[in-house]
Design a protein around this motif. Sequence first.
Motif, PDB file in Angstrom:
ATOM      1  N   ALA A   1      -0.185   6.566   6.023  1.00 50.87           N
ATOM      2  CA  ALA A   1       0.832   7.226   5.524  1.00 50.87           C
ATOM      3  C   ALA A   1       0.690   7.641   4.003  1.00 50.87           C
ATOM      4  CB  ALA A   1       2.051   6.256   5.759  1.00 50.87           C
ATOM      5  N   ARG A   2       0.129   6.873   3.171  1.00 55.52           N
ATOM      6  CA  ARG A   2       0.267   6.793   1.827  1.00 55.52           C
ATOM      7  C   ARG A   2      -1.073   7.972   1.531  1.00 55.52           C
ATOM      8  NH1 ARG A   2       0.056   3.406  -2.984  1.00 55.52           N
ATOM      9  NH2 ARG A   2      -0.405   4.573  -4.741  1.00 55.52           N
ATOM     10  N   CYS A   3      -2.287   7.580   2.057  1.00 56.70           N
ATOM     11  CA  CYS A   3      -3.485   8.388   1.667  1.00 56.70           C
ATOM     12  C   CYS A   3      -3.895   9.657   2.560  1.00 56.70           C
ATOM     13  CB  CYS A   3      -4.696   7.613   1.625  1.00 56.70           C
ATOM     14  SG  CYS A   3      -4.463   6.033   0.791  1.00 56.70           S
TER      15      CYS A   3
ATOM     16  N   ARG B   1       0.611  14.996   6.924  1.00 54.57           N
ATOM     17  CA  ARG B   1       1.561  13.979   6.620  1.00 54.57           C
ATOM     18  C   ARG B   1       2.148  13.535   8.047  1.00 54.57           C
ATOM     19  NH1 ARG B   1       7.413  14.345   3.946  1.00 54.57           N
ATOM     20  NH2 ARG B   1       8.169  12.175   4.406  1.00 54.57           N
TER      21      ARG B   1
ATOM     22  N   SER C   1       8.902   8.978  -0.406  1.00 59.53           N
ATOM     23  CA  SER C   1       8.327   8.000  -1.443  1.00 59.53           C
ATOM     24  C   SER C   1       9.186   6.641  -1.321  1.00 59.53           C
ATOM     25  CB  SER C   1       8.113   8.535  -2.841  1.00 59.53           C
ATOM     26  OG  SER C   1       9.260   8.247  -3.487  1.00 59.53           O
TER      27      SER C   1
ATOM     28  N   LEU D   1       0.919  -1.142  -0.129  1.00 57.58           N
ATOM     29  CA  LEU D   1       0.113   0.042  -0.127  1.00 57.58           C
ATOM     30  C   LEU D   1       0.800   1.255   0.075  1.00 57.58           C
ATOM     31  CD1 LEU D   1      -2.703  -1.223   2.783  1.00 57.58           C
ATOM     32  CD2 LEU D   1      -3.043  -0.574   0.439  1.00 57.58           C
ATOM     33  N   LEU D   2       2.063   1.025   0.461  1.00 60.95           N
ATOM     34  CA  LEU D   2       3.064   2.261   0.707  1.00 60.95           C
ATOM     35  C   LEU D   2       3.592   2.974  -0.767  1.00 60.95           C
ATOM     36  CD1 LEU D   2       5.000   0.899   3.702  1.00 60.95           C
ATOM     37  CD2 LEU D   2       3.199   3.148   3.629  1.00 60.95           C
ATOM     38  N   THR D   3       3.360   2.241  -1.959  1.00 62.16           N
ATOM     39  CA  THR D   3       3.749   2.477  -2.788  1.00 62.16           C
ATOM     40  C   THR D   3       2.877   2.172  -4.486  1.00 62.16           C
ATOM     41  OG1 THR D   3       5.712   2.021  -4.457  1.00 62.16           O
ATOM     42  CG2 THR D   3       5.297   0.250  -3.300  1.00 62.16           C
ATOM     43  N   ALA D   4       3.037   2.995  -5.444  1.00 61.38           N
ATOM     44  CA  ALA D   4       2.428   2.818  -6.639  1.00 61.38           C
ATOM     45  C   ALA D   4       3.027   1.581  -7.279  1.00 61.38           C
ATOM     46  CB  ALA D   4       2.406   4.179  -7.308  1.00 61.38           C
TER      47      ALA D   4
ATOM     48  N   PRO E   1       0.089   1.931   7.068  1.00 64.21           N
ATOM     49  CA  PRO E   1       0.416   2.193   5.529  1.00 64.21           C
ATOM     50  C   PRO E   1      -0.514   3.033   4.868  1.00 64.21           C
ATOM     51  CG  PRO E   1       0.440  -0.056   5.786  1.00 64.21           C
ATOM     52  CD  PRO E   1       0.209   0.344   7.113  1.00 64.21           C
TER      53      PRO E   1
ATOM     54  N   THR F   1      -3.382   3.158  -7.390  1.00 62.69           N
ATOM     55  CA  THR F   1      -4.130   3.886  -6.582  1.00 62.69           C
ATOM     56  C   THR F   1      -4.718   3.399  -5.541  1.00 62.69           C
ATOM     57  OG1 THR F   1      -5.977   3.839  -8.270  1.00 62.69           O
ATOM     58  CG2 THR F   1      -4.446   5.836  -8.695  1.00 62.69           C
TER      59      THR F   1
ATOM     60  N   LEU G   1       7.319   6.306   5.578  1.00 68.21           N
ATOM     61  CA  LEU G   1       6.824   7.578   4.854  1.00 68.21           C
ATOM     62  C   LEU G   1       6.626   9.004   5.539  1.00 68.21           C
ATOM     63  CD1 LEU G   1       4.232   6.327   2.372  1.00 68.21           C
ATOM     64  CD2 LEU G   1       6.692   6.846   1.833  1.00 68.21           C
TER      65      LEU G   1
END
Length: 416
Positions: free
Chosen positions: A103-105, A150, A220, A33-36, A100, A77, A175
Amino acid sequence: MDKLRITGGRPLEGEVRVSGAKNAALPIMCASLLTAQPLKLGNVPRLMDVSTMAKLLGQMGVEVSRSEGKMTLTARTIQDPTASYDLVKTMRASVLVLGPLLARCGRAKVSLPGGCAIGQRPVDQHVKGLQAMGATIAIEHGYMHASAERLRGARIVMDLVSVTGTENLMMAAALAEGTTLIENAAREPEVADLARALSAMGAKIQGAGSDVIRIEGVASLGGAGHEVMPDRIETGTYLAAVAAAGGKVRLAGAEPRSLDATLEKLREAGAKIALNNSTIEIEMQERPQAVSVRTAPYPGFATDMQAQFMALAAIARGTAMITETIFENRFMHALELQRLGADISIEGNTAVVRGVERLQGARVMATDLRASAGLVIAALVAEGETVVDRIYHLDRGYEALEKKLSRLGARVERIR
Ligand code: UD1
């Protein structure tokens, strides 16, 4: 509901291959979930819990493809950062998406896990740590609603050692802005395996596997490949089975150094054990000696091995004290073992197990994952036929259990 029919009394002989660790695969899947970019995993065990996690991540928009032991997760996404009660209630590890996602969204909605068969299992340490990193978390209608612009690095001292708590905070901190220190962190090898996966994705983590973990947040993370570590609890379960039923077995693809406490207790019980890098050989030609165990966070004796050792104690020479310090209600297998003829009395968090010479087959019911493993071990030793009901618990955490046991000569059959 599937059942297992086991006819006991045969020693175990031969070789089995250990699967990837459930408790490492689940958090590492959440790290996607932490990266695209794609996270490519190997040695992923085929288990119900892994499928449940794939479904949960899929609901959020993560693309999951799987073949044999490989799995690729791509979170291009995240459409909906929500973990619903329906899935969280079936698998508590679902709470690992919280860190996660936040941190990501910058937001997440995750169901509270609620009680489970082995005790209360609250998530206050996860919440407290994320709040220290600047998250706002409100609990409404059974859901944690978390948000943060953040996350910021923080010094977090955990009140008690929590495995998934440490993992959630480590993923969130990867992140975050600045440095996070997690003190009184869980030292379980699965925490270190998650840290290796995160590092491969570009995270900056030091000290995972010790009780102080330092994470320098980065802007990232990227895609990576990672092999999931071998399952030390599955390994320990087969070892305990051989110690109880007798015989000689070689476990391939194992990680002996993650099993020190278990191996020491098996030697104390009279098993002969030989190790090299990735194999463990165990031989047991006599009735085991009673060994007492007291569960503790790693590197202590794992609570996930407690039920299996209670089964071993049930047929040992002498009396063993089995003390459970991690979960307050993790003795339900004792009642079922008594149905097979075991002599067990429970006083508080200690079970006093007086070894008997013989157990007798009977119908028993699995109550949770590791409890079921204890029942299977007892059934392998018992005279006659044992039917273990509700084995969906076993399917959550043991890959191809009946196949692996059959290969070792046990008479085990799944009844649909
Ligand atoms: C993990 C393992 C599980 C194992 C357990 C203990 C996974 C997916 N599962 O579960 O197989 O049995 O570690 O080794 O890795 N606690 C709190 N507040 C919290 C968190 C935990 O009070 O916020 C308590 C729990 O109720 C329990 C103890 O801390 O008494 C340890 O629990 P924890 O290490 O968190 O277990 P899990 O991570 O859920």
